[in-house]
Design a protein around this motif. Structure first.
Motif, PDB file in Angstrom:
ATOM      1  N   ILE A 255      67.394  64.313 -34.024  1.00  0.00           N
ATOM      2  CA  ILE A 255      66.266  63.522 -33.566  1.00  0.00           C
ATOM      3  C   ILE A 255      66.043  63.744 -32.074  1.00  0.00           C
ATOM      4  O   ILE A 255      66.991  63.963 -31.315  1.00  0.00           O
ATOM      5  CB  ILE A 255      66.505  62.015 -33.851  1.00  0.00           C
ATOM      6  CG1 ILE A 255      65.295  61.161 -33.447  1.00  0.00           C
ATOM      7  CG2 ILE A 255      67.780  61.519 -33.207  1.00  0.00           C
ATOM      8  CD1 ILE A 255      65.402  59.712 -33.896  1.00  0.00           C
ATOM      9  N   ALA A 256      64.770  63.713 -31.668  1.00  0.00           N
ATOM     10  CA  ALA A 256      64.401  63.777 -30.246  1.00  0.00           C
ATOM     11  C   ALA A 256      63.537  62.570 -29.931  1.00  0.00           C
ATOM     12  O   ALA A 256      62.710  62.146 -30.749  1.00  0.00           O
ATOM     13  CB  ALA A 256      63.644  65.069 -29.936  1.00  0.00           C
ATOM     14  N   PHE A 257      63.726  62.026 -28.729  1.00  0.00           N
ATOM     15  CA  PHE A 257      63.026  60.824 -28.312  1.00  0.00           C
ATOM     16  C   PHE A 257      61.929  61.197 -27.323  1.00  0.00           C
ATOM     17  O   PHE A 257      62.198  61.637 -26.216  1.00  0.00           O
ATOM     18  CB  PHE A 257      64.015  59.843 -27.678  1.00  0.00           C
ATOM     19  CG  PHE A 257      65.197  59.555 -28.566  1.00  0.00           C
ATOM     20  CD1 PHE A 257      65.070  58.724 -29.657  1.00  0.00           C
ATOM     21  CD2 PHE A 257      66.434  60.157 -28.325  1.00  0.00           C
ATOM     22  CE1 PHE A 257      66.147  58.464 -30.492  1.00  0.00           C
ATOM     23  CE2 PHE A 257      67.515  59.904 -29.157  1.00  0.00           C
ATOM     24  CZ  PHE A 257      67.380  59.057 -30.242  1.00  0.00           C
ATOM     25  N   GLY A 258      60.676  61.027 -27.746  1.00  0.00           N
ATOM     26  CA  GLY A 258      59.542  61.411 -26.927  1.00  0.00           C
ATOM     27  C   GLY A 258      58.966  60.259 -26.137  1.00  0.00           C
ATOM     28  O   GLY A 258      59.574  59.184 -26.015  1.00  0.00           O
ATOM     29  N   ASN A 259      57.781  60.456 -25.602  1.00  0.00           N
ATOM     30  CA  ASN A 259      57.069  59.404 -24.882  1.00  0.00           C
ATOM     31  C   ASN A 259      56.343  58.485 -25.865  1.00  0.00           C
ATOM     32  O   ASN A 259      56.108  58.840 -27.010  1.00  0.00           O
ATOM     33  CB  ASN A 259      56.076  60.019 -23.894  1.00  0.00           C
ATOM     34  CG  ASN A 259      56.789  60.710 -22.733  1.00  0.00           C
ATOM     35  OD1 ASN A 259      57.734  60.171 -22.159  1.00  0.00           O
ATOM     36  ND2 ASN A 259      56.348  61.915 -22.390  1.00  0.00           N
ATOM     37  N   ASP A 260      55.979  57.300 -25.376  1.00  0.00           N
ATOM     38  CA  ASP A 260      55.172  56.344 -26.160  1.00  0.00           C
ATOM     39  C   ASP A 260      55.836  55.968 -27.483  1.00  0.00           C
ATOM     40  O   ASP A 260      55.164  55.757 -28.494  1.00  0.00           O
ATOM     41  CB  ASP A 260      53.773  56.911 -26.422  1.00  0.00           C
ATOM     42  CG  ASP A 260      53.037  57.249 -25.132  1.00  0.00           C
ATOM     43  OD1 ASP A 260      53.147  56.470 -24.171  1.00  0.00           O
ATOM     44  OD2 ASP A 260      52.389  58.312 -25.080  1.00  0.00           O
ATOM     45  N   ASN A 261      57.194  55.888 -27.457  1.00  0.00           N
ATOM     46  CA  ASN A 261      57.947  55.496 -28.653  1.00  0.00           C
ATOM     47  C   ASN A 261      57.698  56.416 -29.849  1.00  0.00           C
ATOM     48  O   ASN A 261      57.724  55.984 -31.009  1.00  0.00           O
ATOM     49  CB  ASN A 261      57.653  54.046 -29.044  1.00  0.00           C
ATOM     50  CG  ASN A 261      58.343  53.049 -28.128  1.00  0.00           C
ATOM     51  OD1 ASN A 261      59.476  53.276 -27.710  1.00  0.00           O
ATOM     52  ND2 ASN A 261      57.661  51.978 -27.803  1.00  0.00           N
TER      53      ASN A 261
END
Length: 349
Positions: A255-261
């Protein structure tokens, strides 16, 4: 502060802000490897050629084999995780060791080289290291003796205690003096008291626990099922709070955590089709794009929040070196480049 893979952007800036508010002394300049992107190459089973590459995204300069270059010896292991805590970088090898380096220079500070079997990840509480470990295989290749190892010393040393946990522990996260352990095989989260060095609570959770993260100061867990994924949160009193399930099939746990949830999940059908993809989802909103990117050989993923770019690693079947492809926020391919064997994770500064 613990940061792993793509969690580094933003938290680094926040730590610098609080440091500047509390200390009027001039800030220390960042080291050569505390800027840009670190790429974790797992390495090939048997040859144990895991290594770290460094990318300067402004010039696209790529430095291979950083550990060997700075320490004049090969890493000699299979890299499973990279965890940075307060200027120290812990390189976790599932071949039975943890190498500890200065995050800025990559010079060795020490190691944990005894008492481990198949370590997976690491957390720091106070002056102690807590290392999740599958333990040894039995005759049927099961892992009935999984544990979390305790090392008293931030620069390594010997294992002083092994805390028994459920089979195949993966990610760890600290919440005050408590450590949450993702028990991937039995669907459990075990909570360790770092002072007592013992499990004080066991929570049953949905799916196969893979990775912890935080939203607004609350601990969340990402888990995978056969036909869905789960995002589960926890109360401050160490009880389970909420569970959100999304219809994403064949999720791998990457998993990767991006912007804006927004969150980016690698999926794979496995043998014999080997159809891989990236699904883009939102835990708190309605975003659900199951086929945001499609392909094959996807092995690692990370998101550069500062530049709004997704980094997707391809193992190329471990037949030689892997590649990394960079996409913009719309999923348009921007560039790709060759890296080491089995690229599987990133740290973004």
């Amino acid at each position: 502060m613990k940061l792993k893979f793509n969690q580094l952007v933003g938290a680094l800036a926040l730590s610098i802000f609080f440091f500047s508010c509390e200390n009027s002394e001039p800030e220390q300049p960042l080291g050569a490897y505390e800027q840009g992107i670190l790429i974790m190459n797992e390495g090939n089973f048997g040859t144990n050629d895991g290594e770290v590459y460094h990318l300067d995204p402004s010039t696209l300069t790529l430095k291979p084999n950083v550990f060997e270059t700075e320490n004049l010896r090969p890493f000699a292991g299979l890299l499973e995780d990279m965890v940075t805590v307060n200027g120290t970088l812990y390189l976790v090898a599932n071949t039975g060791k943890v190498e500890i380096v200065d995050a800025g220079t990559f010079k060795s500070l020490g190691a944990v080289s005894g008492g481990l079997d198949q370590p997976r990840s690491l957390e720091v509480v106070g002056s102690k290291l807590f290392i999740s470990d599958y333990g040894p295989y039995d005759a049927s290749y099961n892992t009935p003796d999984s544990y979390v190892a305790v090392v008293d010393g931030l620069n390594g040393g010997m294992v002083t205690k092994k805390i028994e946990v459920s089979n195949k522990p993966e990610d760890l996260i600290a919440f005050g003096k408590y450590i949450f352990v993702a028990g991937s095989e039995e669907g459990k989260v075990e909570i360790i008291d770092a002072d007592k060095e013992e499990v004080i609570k066991v929570l049953e959770v949905d799916g196969r626990p893979a990775q912890f993260f935080e939203i607004d100061g609350k601990v969340w867990l990402y888990s995978t099922g056969n036909d869905e994924v789960y995002f589960q949160s926890f109360h401050m009193d160490l009880t389970k709070a909420t569970t959100n399930s999304l219809p994403v099939a064949n999720a791998t746990g990457r998993i990767a955590f991006g912007n804006d949830n927004l969150y980016y999940l690698i999926t794979s059908t496995g043998w014999p089709e080997y159809q891989d993809g990236v699904s883009r989802v939102s835990v708190l909103g309605s975003e659900l794009d199951l086929d945001w990117i499609t392909g094959s050989g996807f092995y690692g993923i990370g998101y550069d929040k500062a530049r709004n770019e997704l980094y997707l690693a391809n193992s190329n079947g471990f037949q030689g070196n892997g590649t990394v492809t960079v996409y913009d926020a719309d999923g348009t391919e921007k560039r790709d480049f060759e890296v080491g064997r089995g690229p599987s994770g990133f740290l973004f500064y």
